[in-house]
Motif scaffolding. Structure first.
Motif, PDB file in Angstrom:
ATOM      1  N   LEU A 105       0.843  -1.185  -0.003  1.00 27.89           N
ATOM      2  CA  LEU A 105       0.124   0.087   0.052  1.00 27.89           C
ATOM      3  C   LEU A 105       0.814   1.370   0.309  1.00 27.89           C
ATOM      4  N   ALA A 106       0.350   2.349  -0.458  1.00 28.16           N
ATOM      5  CA  ALA A 106       1.184   3.617  -0.443  1.00 28.16           C
ATOM      6  C   ALA A 106       1.139   4.159   0.834  1.00 28.16           C
ATOM      7  N   LEU A 107       2.216   5.054   0.950  1.00 27.23           N
ATOM      8  CA  LEU A 107       2.468   5.548   2.486  1.00 27.23           C
ATOM      9  C   LEU A 107       1.076   6.154   3.084  1.00 27.23           C
ATOM     10  N   HIS A 108       0.327   6.869   2.356  1.00 27.91           N
ATOM     11  CA  HIS A 108      -0.718   7.427   2.837  1.00 27.91           C
ATOM     12  C   HIS A 108      -1.831   6.363   3.228  1.00 27.91           C
ATOM     13  N   ALA A 109      -2.078   5.504   2.367  1.00 25.80           N
ATOM     14  CA  ALA A 109      -3.045   4.431   2.731  1.00 25.80           C
ATOM     15  C   ALA A 109      -2.544   3.577   3.868  1.00 25.80           C
ATOM     16  N   ARG A 110      -1.357   3.361   4.040  1.00 26.91           N
ATOM     17  CA  ARG A 110      -0.871   2.961   5.319  1.00 26.91           C
ATOM     18  C   ARG A 110      -1.093   3.489   6.451  1.00 26.91           C
ATOM     19  N   VAL A 111      -0.727   4.927   6.295  1.00 28.32           N
ATOM     20  CA  VAL A 111      -0.964   5.759   7.790  1.00 28.32           C
ATOM     21  C   VAL A 111      -2.449   5.486   8.101  1.00 28.32           C
ATOM     22  N   ILE A 112      -3.287   5.770   7.004  1.00 30.52           N
ATOM     23  CA  ILE A 112      -4.740   5.948   7.485  1.00 30.52           C
ATOM     24  C   ILE A 112      -5.338   4.417   8.062  1.00 30.52           C
ATOM     25  N   SER A 113      -4.649   3.190   7.355  1.00 26.40           N
ATOM     26  CA  SER A 113      -4.946   1.858   7.839  1.00 26.40           C
ATOM     27  C   SER A 113      -4.613   1.785   9.235  1.00 26.40           C
ATOM     28  N   TYR A 114      -3.341   2.134   9.644  1.00 23.18           N
ATOM     29  CA  TYR A 114      -2.633   1.866  10.933  1.00 23.18           C
ATOM     30  C   TYR A 114      -3.466   2.820  11.848  1.00 23.18           C
ATOM     31  N   ALA A 115      -3.749   3.931  11.645  1.00 18.34           N
ATOM     32  CA  ALA A 115      -4.385   4.894  12.461  1.00 18.34           C
ATOM     33  C   ALA A 115      -5.871   4.315  12.680  1.00 18.34           C
ATOM     34  N   GLY A 116      -6.529   3.693  11.758  1.00 15.91           N
ATOM     35  CA  GLY A 116      -7.832   3.156  11.804  1.00 15.91           C
ATOM     36  C   GLY A 116      -7.897   1.797  12.831  1.00 15.91           C
ATOM     37  N   LEU A 117      -6.916   0.883  12.550  1.00 19.10           N
ATOM     38  CA  LEU A 117      -6.675  -0.158  13.314  1.00 19.10           C
ATOM     39  C   LEU A 117      -6.096   0.255  14.785  1.00 19.10           C
ATOM     40  N   SER A 118      -5.584   1.115  14.941  1.00 18.71           N
ATOM     41  CA  SER A 118      -5.269   1.556  16.249  1.00 18.71           C
ATOM     42  C   SER A 118      -6.308   2.093  17.046  1.00 18.71           C
ATOM     43  N   THR A 119      -7.010   2.998  16.189  1.00 18.15           N
ATOM     44  CA  THR A 119      -8.345   3.404  16.761  1.00 18.15           C
ATOM     45  C   THR A 119      -9.271   2.607  17.356  1.00 18.15           C
ATOM     46  N   VAL A 120      -9.432   1.375  16.643  1.00 16.57           N
ATOM     47  CA  VAL A 120     -10.437   0.104  17.117  1.00 16.57           C
ATOM     48  C   VAL A 120      -9.699  -0.209  18.267  1.00 16.57           C
ATOM     49  N   LEU A 121      -8.663  -0.721  18.199  1.00 18.92           N
ATOM     50  CA  LEU A 121      -7.878  -1.333  19.375  1.00 18.92           C
ATOM     51  C   LEU A 121      -7.908  -0.594  20.561  1.00 18.92           C
ATOM     52  N   LEU A 122      -7.481   0.805  20.567  1.00 16.49           N
ATOM     53  CA  LEU A 122      -7.426   1.570  21.595  1.00 16.49           C
ATOM     54  C   LEU A 122      -8.934   2.009  22.255  1.00 16.49           C
TER      55      LEU A 122
ATOM     56  N   LEU B 170      -4.218  10.556  16.352  1.00 20.00           N
ATOM     57  CA  LEU B 170      -4.688   9.794  15.156  1.00 20.00           C
ATOM     58  C   LEU B 170      -5.453  10.513  14.296  1.00 20.00           C
ATOM     59  N   LEU B 171      -6.395  11.426  14.732  1.00 19.04           N
ATOM     60  CA  LEU B 171      -7.073  12.150  13.893  1.00 19.04           C
ATOM     61  C   LEU B 171      -6.266  13.046  13.011  1.00 19.04           C
ATOM     62  N   GLY B 172      -4.964  13.696  13.638  1.00 18.31           N
ATOM     63  CA  GLY B 172      -4.109  14.508  13.116  1.00 18.31           C
ATOM     64  C   GLY B 172      -3.441  13.483  11.918  1.00 18.31           C
ATOM     65  N   ALA B 173      -2.869  12.435  12.254  1.00 18.32           N
ATOM     66  CA  ALA B 173      -2.298  11.607  11.293  1.00 18.32           C
ATOM     67  C   ALA B 173      -3.272  11.248  10.025  1.00 18.32           C
ATOM     68  N   VAL B 174      -4.496  10.811  10.389  1.00 18.89           N
ATOM     69  CA  VAL B 174      -5.362  10.804   9.195  1.00 18.89           C
ATOM     70  C   VAL B 174      -5.691  11.968   8.216  1.00 18.89           C
ATOM     71  N   THR B 175      -5.881  12.918   8.921  1.00 16.12           N
ATOM     72  CA  THR B 175      -6.134  14.131   8.137  1.00 16.12           C
ATOM     73  C   THR B 175      -5.232  14.709   7.565  1.00 16.12           C
ATOM     74  N   GLY B 176      -3.951  14.659   8.119  1.00 13.75           N
ATOM     75  CA  GLY B 176      -2.554  15.091   7.468  1.00 13.75           C
ATOM     76  C   GLY B 176      -2.393  14.315   6.154  1.00 13.75           C
ATOM     77  N   SER B 177      -2.317  12.879   6.427  1.00 13.24           N
ATOM     78  CA  SER B 177      -2.207  11.941   5.010  1.00 13.24           C
ATOM     79  C   SER B 177      -3.222  12.142   4.191  1.00 13.24           C
ATOM     80  N   PHE B 178      -4.467  12.333   4.394  1.00 12.42           N
ATOM     81  CA  PHE B 178      -5.375  12.608   3.407  1.00 12.42           C
ATOM     82  C   PHE B 178      -5.288  13.805   2.463  1.00 12.42           C
ATOM     83  N   SER B 179      -5.176  14.773   3.348  1.00 14.64           N
ATOM     84  CA  SER B 179      -4.693  15.926   2.711  1.00 14.64           C
ATOM     85  C   SER B 179      -3.436  15.946   1.681  1.00 14.64           C
ATOM     86  N   SER B 180      -2.409  15.374   2.202  1.00 14.79           N
ATOM     87  CA  SER B 180      -1.198  15.264   1.484  1.00 14.79           C
ATOM     88  C   SER B 180      -1.490  14.444   0.160  1.00 14.79           C
TER      89      SER B 180
END
Length: 219
Positions: free
Chosen positions: A112-129, A192-202
């Motif tokens: 996966l591209a970097l942006h997709a990986r960041v969003i995926s990791y953030a989503g998985l981390s959000t569910v677990l956390l 996590l919200l900042g990581a997703v927002t920043g990656s999506f904007s980038s």
């Protein structure tokens, strides 16, 4: 770090066992918190499993440190996730996240591209956390005087509103430890919200730039 280094080989061999240990840890913790009618033997068994898995995480952490050849504080700062897993029980389910990196790799390259990986990791981390945070706060709030968190469903609702930084205020922790946990979850939610927002904007900026470069001159 070289792919053939002792640390890399150790990480490759232990990712799946540690993933399984994280699953067992989460199941034992959830059973201990949610199974109100659990007999004393069952509660003691869950406590033993949690302690044994914590010791396993500590051993893994020390082995990684020794194999890295780094100074102690440099290793602590450069391996934040592993440090959190050892120090704070709330973050131990996040030990599952590195396995996702292994699954997403093929022949040494991310699928996966970097942006997709960041969003995926953030989503998985959000569910677990969110799940582990709801368990931890519910354990502290259950039965506390003046508590508005009466059921685990209330705890899940509170965790969702907290991690999303909405914070309706209809359910709030009243115990000291519950508020400490809530503070950590609010900080994690913002990160996590900042990581997703920043990656999506980038990703959007790169997409628009690429389309602009590919557009024929004068169009």
């Amino acid at each position: 770090m070289d792919d053939d280094s002792p640390l890399a080989r150790w990480e490759q061999r232990t990712e799946i066992p540690l993933f399984a240990a994280s699953l067992v840890f989460t199941a034992a913790y959830a059973t201990r918190v949610l199974a109100v009618g659990l007999p004393p033997f069952g509660r003691d068994l869950c406590a033993f499993v949690l302690l044994a898995l914590w010791a396993l995480f500590v051993v893994d952490y020390l082995v990684r440190w020794r194999l890295s050849g780094q100074r102690w504080w440099h290793f602590v700062l450069s391996h934040a996730l592993n440090t959190l897993v050892v120090v704070l029980p709330l973050f131990r389910p996040l030990r599952m996240v590195p396995l996702y990196e292994v699954i997403q790799r093929k022949r040494g390259e991310p699928r996966l591209a970097l942006h997709a990986r960041v969003i995926s990791y953030a989503g998985l981390s959000t569910v677990l956390l969110g799940f582990s945070g709801a368990l931890a706060v519910y354990q502290q709030e259950r039965g506390a005087p003046g508590a508005t968190m009466q059921t685990f469903g209330d705890a899940v609702w509170w965790a969702c509103s907290t991690l999303s930084t909405v914070g309706y205020g209809d359910i709030v922790p009243v115990t000291t430890l519950g508020r400490v946990i809530a503070t950590g979850m609010m900080a994690a939610g913002l990160a996590l919200l900042g990581a997703v927002t920043g990656s999506f904007s980038s990703w959007l900026l790169q997409t628009f730039t690429r389309e602009g470069d590919e557009r024929p001159p004068g169009s």
